[in-house]
Design a protein around this motif. Structure first.
Motif, PDB file in Angstrom:
ATOM      1  N   GLU A 297       0.882  -1.200   0.004  1.00 18.29           N
ATOM      2  CA  GLU A 297      -0.078   0.046  -0.052  1.00 18.29           C
ATOM      3  C   GLU A 297       0.918   1.494  -0.033  1.00 18.29           C
ATOM      4  OE1 GLU A 297      -3.609   0.973   0.334  1.00 18.29           O
ATOM      5  OE2 GLU A 297      -3.470  -0.621  -1.083  1.00 18.29           O
ATOM      6  N   LEU A 298       1.954   1.203   0.810  1.00 21.82           N
ATOM      7  CA  LEU A 298       2.714   2.387   0.899  1.00 21.82           C
ATOM      8  C   LEU A 298       3.520   2.450  -0.552  1.00 21.82           C
ATOM      9  CD1 LEU A 298       4.413   4.721   2.372  1.00 21.82           C
ATOM     10  CD2 LEU A 298       5.815   3.001   3.058  1.00 21.82           C
ATOM     11  N   THR A 299       3.992   1.667  -1.094  1.00 19.85           N
ATOM     12  CA  THR A 299       4.534   1.696  -2.449  1.00 19.85           C
ATOM     13  C   THR A 299       3.507   2.267  -3.622  1.00 19.85           C
ATOM     14  OG1 THR A 299       5.922  -0.127  -2.116  1.00 19.85           O
ATOM     15  CG2 THR A 299       5.520   0.479  -4.526  1.00 19.85           C
ATOM     16  N   THR A 300       2.285   1.891  -3.453  1.00 22.29           N
ATOM     17  CA  THR A 300       1.072   2.357  -4.150  1.00 22.29           C
ATOM     18  C   THR A 300       1.024   3.936  -4.016  1.00 22.29           C
ATOM     19  OG1 THR A 300      -0.031   0.300  -4.261  1.00 22.29           O
ATOM     20  CG2 THR A 300      -1.365   2.219  -4.684  1.00 22.29           C
ATOM     21  N   PHE A 301       0.970   4.162  -2.736  1.00 23.58           N
ATOM     22  CA  PHE A 301       0.847   5.725  -2.580  1.00 23.58           C
ATOM     23  C   PHE A 301       2.065   6.359  -3.048  1.00 23.58           C
ATOM     24  CE2 PHE A 301       1.603   9.303   0.726  1.00 23.58           C
ATOM     25  CZ  PHE A 301       0.180  10.135   0.401  1.00 23.58           C
ATOM     26  N   ILE A 302       3.384   6.047  -2.830  1.00 22.69           N
ATOM     27  CA  ILE A 302       4.387   6.690  -3.180  1.00 22.69           C
ATOM     28  C   ILE A 302       4.318   6.844  -4.703  1.00 22.69           C
ATOM     29  CG2 ILE A 302       7.094   6.271  -3.842  1.00 22.69           C
ATOM     30  CD1 ILE A 302       7.080   4.808  -0.993  1.00 22.69           C
ATOM     31  N   ASN A 303       3.723   5.897  -5.529  1.00 14.41           N
ATOM     32  CA  ASN A 303       3.930   6.055  -6.895  1.00 14.41           C
ATOM     33  C   ASN A 303       2.983   7.149  -7.247  1.00 14.41           C
ATOM     34  OD1 ASN A 303       5.634   4.044  -7.287  1.00 14.41           O
ATOM     35  ND2 ASN A 303       4.221   2.351  -7.716  1.00 14.41           N
ATOM     36  N   GLN A 304       1.506   7.277  -6.716  1.00 19.58           N
ATOM     37  CA  GLN A 304       0.661   8.235  -7.118  1.00 19.58           C
ATOM     38  C   GLN A 304       1.235   9.627  -6.469  1.00 19.58           C
ATOM     39  OE1 GLN A 304      -2.806   6.868  -5.162  1.00 19.58           O
ATOM     40  NE2 GLN A 304      -3.235   5.270  -6.432  1.00 19.58           N
ATOM     41  N   VAL A 305       2.009   9.734  -5.342  1.00 15.54           N
ATOM     42  CA  VAL A 305       2.456  10.927  -5.215  1.00 15.54           C
ATOM     43  C   VAL A 305       3.698  11.384  -6.067  1.00 15.54           C
ATOM     44  CG1 VAL A 305       4.007  12.044  -3.553  1.00 15.54           C
ATOM     45  CG2 VAL A 305       1.945  10.913  -2.889  1.00 15.54           C
ATOM     46  N   GLU A 306       4.353  10.713  -6.690  1.00 19.79           N
ATOM     47  CA  GLU A 306       5.513  10.850  -7.464  1.00 19.79           C
ATOM     48  C   GLU A 306       4.829  11.192  -8.872  1.00 19.79           C
ATOM     49  OE1 GLU A 306       9.345   8.327  -5.497  1.00 19.79           O
ATOM     50  OE2 GLU A 306       8.184   7.428  -7.184  1.00 19.79           O
ATOM     51  N   GLY A 307       3.845  10.550  -9.223  1.00 18.81           N
ATOM     52  CA  GLY A 307       3.041  10.684 -10.394  1.00 18.81           C
ATOM     53  C   GLY A 307       2.608  12.193 -10.546  1.00 18.81           C
ATOM     54  N   HIS A 308       2.184  12.554  -9.306  1.00 20.61           N
ATOM     55  CA  HIS A 308       1.587  13.911  -9.235  1.00 20.61           C
ATOM     56  C   HIS A 308       2.853  14.857  -9.294  1.00 20.61           C
ATOM     57  CE1 HIS A 308      -1.113  16.991  -8.230  1.00 20.61           C
ATOM     58  NE2 HIS A 308      -0.333  17.654  -6.992  1.00 20.61           N
ATOM     59  N   THR A 309       3.818  14.746  -8.489  1.00 14.61           N
ATOM     60  CA  THR A 309       4.842  15.719  -8.522  1.00 14.61           C
ATOM     61  C   THR A 309       5.735  15.782  -9.534  1.00 14.61           C
ATOM     62  OG1 THR A 309       6.174  14.514  -6.818  1.00 14.61           O
ATOM     63  CG2 THR A 309       4.284  15.753  -5.723  1.00 14.61           C
ATOM     64  N   GLY A 310       6.094  14.447  -9.918  1.00 15.97           N
ATOM     65  CA  GLY A 310       7.209  14.436 -10.948  1.00 15.97           C
ATOM     66  C   GLY A 310       8.562  13.974 -10.339  1.00 15.97           C
ATOM     67  N   GLN A 311       8.531  13.953  -8.957  1.00 15.69           N
ATOM     68  CA  GLN A 311       9.833  13.957  -8.439  1.00 15.69           C
ATOM     69  C   GLN A 311       9.876  12.605  -7.524  1.00 15.69           C
ATOM     70  OE1 GLN A 311      11.893  17.293  -6.921  1.00 15.69           O
ATOM     71  NE2 GLN A 311       9.783  18.331  -7.158  1.00 15.69           N
ATOM     72  N   PRO A 312      10.868  11.932  -7.272  1.00 15.59           N
ATOM     73  CA  PRO A 312      10.949  10.904  -6.271  1.00 15.59           C
ATOM     74  C   PRO A 312      10.800  11.558  -4.597  1.00 15.59           C
ATOM     75  CG  PRO A 312      12.894  10.955  -7.549  1.00 15.59           C
ATOM     76  CD  PRO A 312      12.208  12.138  -7.935  1.00 15.59           C
ATOM     77  N   VAL A 313       9.881  10.510  -3.806  1.00 17.91           N
ATOM     78  CA  VAL A 313       9.873  11.222  -2.498  1.00 17.91           C
ATOM     79  C   VAL A 313      10.785  10.826  -1.803  1.00 17.91           C
ATOM     80  CG1 VAL A 313       7.255  10.372  -2.755  1.00 17.91           C
ATOM     81  CG2 VAL A 313       8.838   9.002  -1.752  1.00 17.91           C
ATOM     82  N   VAL A 314      10.888  11.595  -0.545  1.00 22.53           N
ATOM     83  CA  VAL A 314      11.553  11.219   0.700  1.00 22.53           C
ATOM     84  C   VAL A 314      10.743  10.579   1.647  1.00 22.53           C
ATOM     85  CG1 VAL A 314      13.123  12.387   2.423  1.00 22.53           C
ATOM     86  CG2 VAL A 314      13.111  13.411   0.107  1.00 22.53           C
ATOM     87  N   LEU A 315      11.503   9.708   2.353  1.00 22.57           N
ATOM     88  CA  LEU A 315      10.808   8.899   3.425  1.00 22.57           C
ATOM     89  C   LEU A 315      11.175   9.796   4.807  1.00 22.57           C
ATOM     90  CD1 LEU A 315      10.891   5.153   2.188  1.00 22.57           C
ATOM     91  CD2 LEU A 315       8.845   7.057   1.951  1.00 22.57           C
ATOM     92  N   LYS A 316      10.389  10.196   5.571  1.00 24.56           N
ATOM     93  CA  LYS A 316      10.487  10.608   6.675  1.00 24.56           C
ATOM     94  C   LYS A 316      10.250   9.702   7.666  1.00 24.56           C
ATOM     95  CE  LYS A 316       9.422  14.803   9.605  1.00 24.56           C
ATOM     96  NZ  LYS A 316       9.090  13.914  10.799  1.00 24.56           N
ATOM     97  N   VAL A 317      10.981   8.807   8.148  1.00 24.21           N
ATOM     98  CA  VAL A 317      10.774   7.698   9.059  1.00 24.21           C
ATOM     99  C   VAL A 317      11.044   7.873  10.519  1.00 24.21           C
ATOM    100  CG1 VAL A 317      11.361   5.205   9.188  1.00 24.21           C
ATOM    101  CG2 VAL A 317      11.475   6.351   6.847  1.00 24.21           C
TER     102      VAL A 317
END
Length: 232
Positions: A153-173
């Motif tokens: 699920e997290l990977t799905t969310f990452i893909n959707q955010v990256e598709g919207h912003t056009g940039q790889p996300v940063v994981l604030k863990v």
């Protein structure tokens, strides 16, 4: 008479030690609220700002040494930071480099969270890479299926955010999330870790961003601010 003098001196010594401890504590507090990591080691420094910080003067924040700002924007499927629009407009006016943070909720589907994110965060190539804050544990959802499917699920969310912003996300863990789920070594994205005053090492690989202190007071607001540095 001898005992009385000894008692008096004993209390004087105790009072002196207490005063010395109070002075040391006050000095330590003063140093803590003004501390920033060395600019020699970490030339690029900034801040993480959200509603919990109250009203922030971004001009003063820049004067305190902030060269970028991350703004808390959204959380889960429907929560939004009530100060996000105001803060976003302020940093835009200041031409201060800025990015956004979404607090991920493992108990909510990726699609619903992505819908929340894309309706509040503009599609702007000039933004810093978006950050996904990971702190709530899947075990808190009370559903073993959710826990088992967290990474998917997290990977799905990452893909959707990256598709919207056009940039790889940063994981604030957070440390507790990493201890529970070990995401740091399983999803290849830049990491944003946190630990007051000492470098964090809990994700098993180097970090890109570090929340170095949550106590910083630089005159920009009434509350202590979260100060962030970039790995050079």
């Amino acid at each position: 008479m001898g005992r009385t003098r000894k008692t008096v001196w004993r209390w004087r010594i105790i009072a002196f030690l207490l005063l010395a401890a109070m002075i040391a504590a006050a000095w330590g507090w003063w140093e803590a609220i003004r501390w920033q990591p060395s600019r020699t080691d970490y030339p690029t420094q900034g801040a993480l700002i959200g509603a919990s910080d109250g009203a922030v003067d971004f001009r003063e924040l820049r004067g305190a040494g902030a060269e970028f700002v991350y703004l808390e924007a959204s959380s889960g499927a429907g929560d939004r930071d009530p100060r996000f629009a105001r803060n976003f407009a302020a940093v835009e006016d200041m031409s201060l480099p800025h990015g956004v943070v979404h607090a991920y909720d493992p108990c909510v589907s990726a699609e619903r969270q992505a819908a929340n994110f894309v309706t509040i965060v503009p599609r702007d190539a000039g933004l810093l890479p978006p950050a996904i804050a990971l702190d709530r544990l899947a075990s808190e959802c009370g559903d073993p299926i959710v826990e088992a499917g967290l990474e998917s699920e997290l990977t799905t969310f990452i893909n959707q955010v990256e598709g919207h912003t056009g940039q790889p996300v940063v994981l604030k863990v957070s440390a507790r999330f990493e201890a529970a789920h070990g995401i740091g070594n399983r999803i290849e994205r830049n990491l944003w870790l946190e630990r007051d005053f000492l470098q964090p090492d809990y994700a098993g690989r180097p970090w890109t961003l570090w929340t170095a202190t949550t106590y910083f007071r630089g005159g920009a607001g009434e509350e202590p601010l979260r100060w962030v540095v970039v790995q050079p």
